[in-house]
Write a protein that holds these residues in place. Sequence first.
Motif, PDB file in Angstrom:
ATOM      1  N   MET A  46      45.629  36.591  30.456  1.00 15.81           N
ATOM      2  CA  MET A  46      45.213  37.405  31.598  1.00 15.81           C
ATOM      3  C   MET A  46      43.729  37.771  31.523  1.00 15.81           C
ATOM      4  O   MET A  46      43.042  37.824  32.533  1.00 15.81           O
ATOM      5  CB  MET A  46      46.063  38.677  31.679  1.00 15.81           C
ATOM      6  CG  MET A  46      47.453  38.460  32.234  1.00 15.81           C
ATOM      7  SD  MET A  46      47.429  38.102  33.998  1.00 15.81           S
ATOM      8  CE  MET A  46      49.177  38.258  34.381  1.00 15.81           C
ATOM      9  N   MET A  47      43.243  38.014  30.324  1.00 20.50           N
ATOM     10  CA  MET A  47      41.848  38.426  30.178  1.00 20.50           C
ATOM     11  C   MET A  47      40.867  37.291  30.467  1.00 20.50           C
ATOM     12  O   MET A  47      39.657  37.515  30.582  1.00 20.50           O
ATOM     13  CB  MET A  47      41.598  38.975  28.769  1.00 20.50           C
ATOM     14  CG  MET A  47      41.829  37.983  27.655  1.00 20.50           C
ATOM     15  SD  MET A  47      41.611  38.767  26.050  1.00 20.50           S
ATOM     16  CE  MET A  47      42.044  37.411  24.951  1.00 20.50           C
ATOM     17  N   ASP A  48      41.366  36.073  30.629  1.00 14.94           N
ATOM     18  CA  ASP A  48      40.489  34.933  30.929  1.00 14.94           C
ATOM     19  C   ASP A  48      40.052  34.904  32.389  1.00 14.94           C
ATOM     20  O   ASP A  48      39.127  34.166  32.741  1.00 14.94           O
ATOM     21  CB  ASP A  48      41.197  33.612  30.582  1.00 14.94           C
ATOM     22  CG  ASP A  48      41.436  33.454  29.091  1.00 14.94           C
ATOM     23  OD1 ASP A  48      40.604  33.959  28.310  1.00 14.94           O
ATOM     24  OD2 ASP A  48      42.459  32.835  28.708  1.00 14.94           O
ATOM     25  N   PHE A  49      40.714  35.695  33.241  1.00 17.67           N
ATOM     26  CA  PHE A  49      40.325  35.732  34.650  1.00 17.67           C
ATOM     27  C   PHE A  49      39.181  36.733  34.822  1.00 17.67           C
ATOM     28  O   PHE A  49      39.398  37.938  34.929  1.00 17.67           O
ATOM     29  CB  PHE A  49      41.530  36.105  35.526  1.00 17.67           C
ATOM     30  CG  PHE A  49      42.640  35.108  35.463  1.00 17.67           C
ATOM     31  CD1 PHE A  49      42.543  33.890  36.121  1.00 17.67           C
ATOM     32  CD2 PHE A  49      43.788  35.374  34.729  1.00 17.67           C
ATOM     33  CE1 PHE A  49      43.570  32.952  36.048  1.00 17.67           C
ATOM     34  CE2 PHE A  49      44.821  34.448  34.647  1.00 17.67           C
ATOM     35  CZ  PHE A  49      44.703  33.234  35.306  1.00 17.67           C
ATOM     36  N   LYS A  50      37.965  36.210  34.827  1.00 14.81           N
ATOM     37  CA  LYS A  50      36.774  37.070  34.854  1.00 14.81           C
ATOM     38  C   LYS A  50      36.454  37.602  36.253  1.00 14.81           C
ATOM     39  O   LYS A  50      35.825  38.638  36.406  1.00 14.81           O
ATOM     40  CB  LYS A  50      35.564  36.296  34.311  1.00 14.81           C
ATOM     41  CG  LYS A  50      35.769  35.698  32.925  1.00 14.81           C
ATOM     42  CD  LYS A  50      36.129  36.761  31.891  1.00 14.81           C
ATOM     43  CE  LYS A  50      36.283  36.152  30.495  1.00 14.81           C
ATOM     44  NZ  LYS A  50      36.693  37.157  29.502  1.00 14.81           N
ATOM     45  N   LYS A  51      36.881  36.863  37.279  1.00 12.88           N
ATOM     46  CA  LYS A  51      36.614  37.286  38.655  1.00 12.88           C
ATOM     47  C   LYS A  51      37.807  38.100  39.154  1.00 12.88           C
ATOM     48  O   LYS A  51      38.929  37.609  39.200  1.00 12.88           O
ATOM     49  CB  LYS A  51      36.384  36.064  39.558  1.00 12.88           C
ATOM     50  CG  LYS A  51      35.207  35.203  39.160  1.00 12.88           C
ATOM     51  CD  LYS A  51      35.161  33.905  39.955  1.00 12.88           C
ATOM     52  CE  LYS A  51      34.888  34.167  41.419  1.00 12.88           C
ATOM     53  NZ  LYS A  51      34.718  32.904  42.184  1.00 12.88           N
ATOM     54  N   SER A  52      37.551  39.354  39.496  1.00 18.52           N
ATOM     55  CA  SER A  52      38.656  40.200  39.937  1.00 18.52           C
ATOM     56  C   SER A  52      38.215  41.113  41.079  1.00 18.52           C
ATOM     57  O   SER A  52      37.037  41.433  41.228  1.00 18.52           O
ATOM     58  CB  SER A  52      39.185  41.044  38.776  1.00 18.52           C
ATOM     59  OG  SER A  52      38.197  41.949  38.323  1.00 18.52           O
ATOM     60  N   ILE A  53      39.179  41.507  41.885  1.00 25.22           N
ATOM     61  CA  ILE A  53      38.961  42.453  42.976  1.00 25.22           C
ATOM     62  C   ILE A  53      39.995  43.557  42.819  1.00 25.22           C
ATOM     63  O   ILE A  53      41.195  43.292  42.764  1.00 25.22           O
ATOM     64  CB  ILE A  53      39.128  41.778  44.350  1.00 25.22           C
ATOM     65  CG1 ILE A  53      38.183  40.581  44.487  1.00 25.22           C
ATOM     66  CG2 ILE A  53      38.895  42.781  45.479  1.00 25.22           C
ATOM     67  CD1 ILE A  53      38.423  39.761  45.749  1.00 25.22           C
ATOM     68  N   ILE A  54      39.546  44.810  42.725  1.00 26.32           N
ATOM     69  CA  ILE A  54      40.442  45.952  42.551  1.00 26.32           C
ATOM     70  C   ILE A  54      40.620  46.643  43.896  1.00 26.32           C
ATOM     71  O   ILE A  54      39.640  47.059  44.532  1.00 26.32           O
ATOM     72  CB  ILE A  54      39.874  46.955  41.525  1.00 26.32           C
ATOM     73  CG1 ILE A  54      39.512  46.247  40.207  1.00 26.32           C
ATOM     74  CG2 ILE A  54      40.876  48.079  41.274  1.00 26.32           C
ATOM     75  CD1 ILE A  54      40.674  45.634  39.499  1.00 26.32           C
ATOM     76  N   MET A  55      41.868  46.786  44.347  1.00 27.39           N
ATOM     77  CA  MET A  55      42.174  47.462  45.606  1.00 27.39           C
ATOM     78  C   MET A  55      43.391  48.352  45.397  1.00 27.39           C
ATOM     79  O   MET A  55      44.288  48.013  44.625  1.00 27.39           O
ATOM     80  CB  MET A  55      42.443  46.443  46.719  1.00 27.39           C
ATOM     81  CG  MET A  55      41.330  45.421  46.899  1.00 27.39           C
ATOM     82  SD  MET A  55      41.629  44.243  48.241  1.00 27.39           S
ATOM     83  CE  MET A  55      41.226  45.251  49.653  1.00 27.39           C
ATOM     84  N   ASN A  56      43.429  49.491  46.091  1.00 32.77           N
ATOM     85  CA  ASN A  56      44.519  50.449  45.858  1.00 32.77           C
ATOM     86  C   ASN A  56      45.547  50.478  46.976  1.00 32.77           C
ATOM     87  O   ASN A  56      46.335  51.420  47.087  1.00 32.77           O
ATOM     88  CB  ASN A  56      43.954  51.857  45.643  1.00 32.77           C
ATOM     89  CG  ASN A  56      43.250  52.396  46.881  1.00 32.77           C
ATOM     90  OD1 ASN A  56      43.093  51.685  47.867  1.00 32.77           O
ATOM     91  ND2 ASN A  56      42.808  53.641  46.818  1.00 32.77           N
ATOM     92  N   ASN A  57      45.577  49.462  47.821  1.00 30.89           N
ATOM     93  CA  ASN A  57      46.533  49.418  48.926  1.00 30.89           C
ATOM     94  C   ASN A  57      47.102  48.003  49.025  1.00 30.89           C
ATOM     95  O   ASN A  57      46.354  47.030  49.140  1.00 30.89           O
ATOM     96  CB  ASN A  57      45.838  49.817  50.230  1.00 30.89           C
ATOM     97  CG  ASN A  57      46.780  49.763  51.412  1.00 30.89           C
ATOM     98  OD1 ASN A  57      46.990  48.695  51.982  1.00 30.89           O
ATOM     99  ND2 ASN A  57      47.340  50.902  51.784  1.00 30.89           N
ATOM    100  N   TYR A  58      48.434  47.906  48.982  1.00 29.80           N
ATOM    101  CA  TYR A  58      49.066  46.595  48.957  1.00 29.80           C
ATOM    102  C   TYR A  58      48.815  45.791  50.227  1.00 29.80           C
ATOM    103  O   TYR A  58      48.634  44.580  50.188  1.00 29.80           O
ATOM    104  CB  TYR A  58      50.572  46.728  48.715  1.00 29.80           C
ATOM    105  CG  TYR A  58      50.907  46.992  47.267  1.00 29.80           C
ATOM    106  CD1 TYR A  58      50.810  45.976  46.316  1.00 29.80           C
ATOM    107  CD2 TYR A  58      51.296  48.248  46.832  1.00 29.80           C
ATOM    108  CE1 TYR A  58      51.099  46.207  44.983  1.00 29.80           C
ATOM    109  CE2 TYR A  58      51.591  48.496  45.495  1.00 29.80           C
ATOM    110  CZ  TYR A  58      51.487  47.475  44.579  1.00 29.80           C
ATOM    111  OH  TYR A  58      51.768  47.722  43.254  1.00 29.80           O
TER     112      TYR A  58
END
Length: 309
Positions: free
Chosen positions: A223-235
């Motif tokens: 899981m830690m290999d995915f360097k590109k991420s987007i954090i959102m708090n609404n499904y």
Amino acid sequence: MELKDLKYFVEIADQKSMRKAAASLYVSQPNLTRSMKNLENEVGAELLKRTNHGVELTSIGEGLYYYANSILKQVDEISKMRLENQKYVEAKISIAIGGCILRDDMMLQYYETIRANRTGIYIVETSVEEVLKSVEALGADIGLVSINHIQMAAFHKICELKGLEFHEIGTGPLYVHVGKKNPLYGREWIDAEELLPYSHVQVPQDYFSNMNYTTNLDGKIHMMDFKKSIIMNNYHAIISMVKRTDAFIFGNKWQKDELEKGQICSIRLNNCDISHYLLWVKRKRETLSDKAEQFLKLILDCYSDPAQR
């Protein structure tokens, strides 16, 4: 003598099984056993006996069963009269959800099952950790969460510490969900490394999601290999992001059909043995309200595996 104990007693007699009665009543078997012990103490005699064929009534139990049935039916009629004559009736249900997406038509189905002039449906989409906090603090009647087998031991321990109980609805494999903007759209199986160029959309980190950080997906990619991420708090915002970009989310089988309506496909990972559980959570030693039971029945009808029903 409590009506709840009589209700439990009648259900056990009808089901001829403590396990089946507990499942039907949405209570744990220890709570059911304790309730029957209290009832037998009040009556002063044994009411139930276990046999190779299940649970049977004693002679005194048969007599009580007749009266208990009559009492419960009369109480039910009185409740119906009260509802019919009330000028203002409010139905209220509060659900905390973590790691899963409810079907859009569930709210409509719930509304159509209740009889109220005013209906309050409060749904909070949040992290698994916050779901447990909400149920513990009386902020939610029921919690609905999806976790993987790596998180299960910690989840079980935290529920014990918070005075909560959980019940399994079903199990299934890990899925990857992508929209039409992603080149992987339409595939049935992929390798985890094929996801590395794309952004992983996820909710804000909590205790349980942090446990996934070092999770090995297929023997090569973590899981830690995915360097590109987007954090959102609404499904729903997350789903919109997946639908309109080449980003992806990890998910489960219970949201496949709903996501397909929005042209988001679900893909399995090669060599991945991560299992997901769908669970519902409540406070121990507390009976669900009628409205909460109605909503829970909808959840079970929609999502439970045949063997769990």
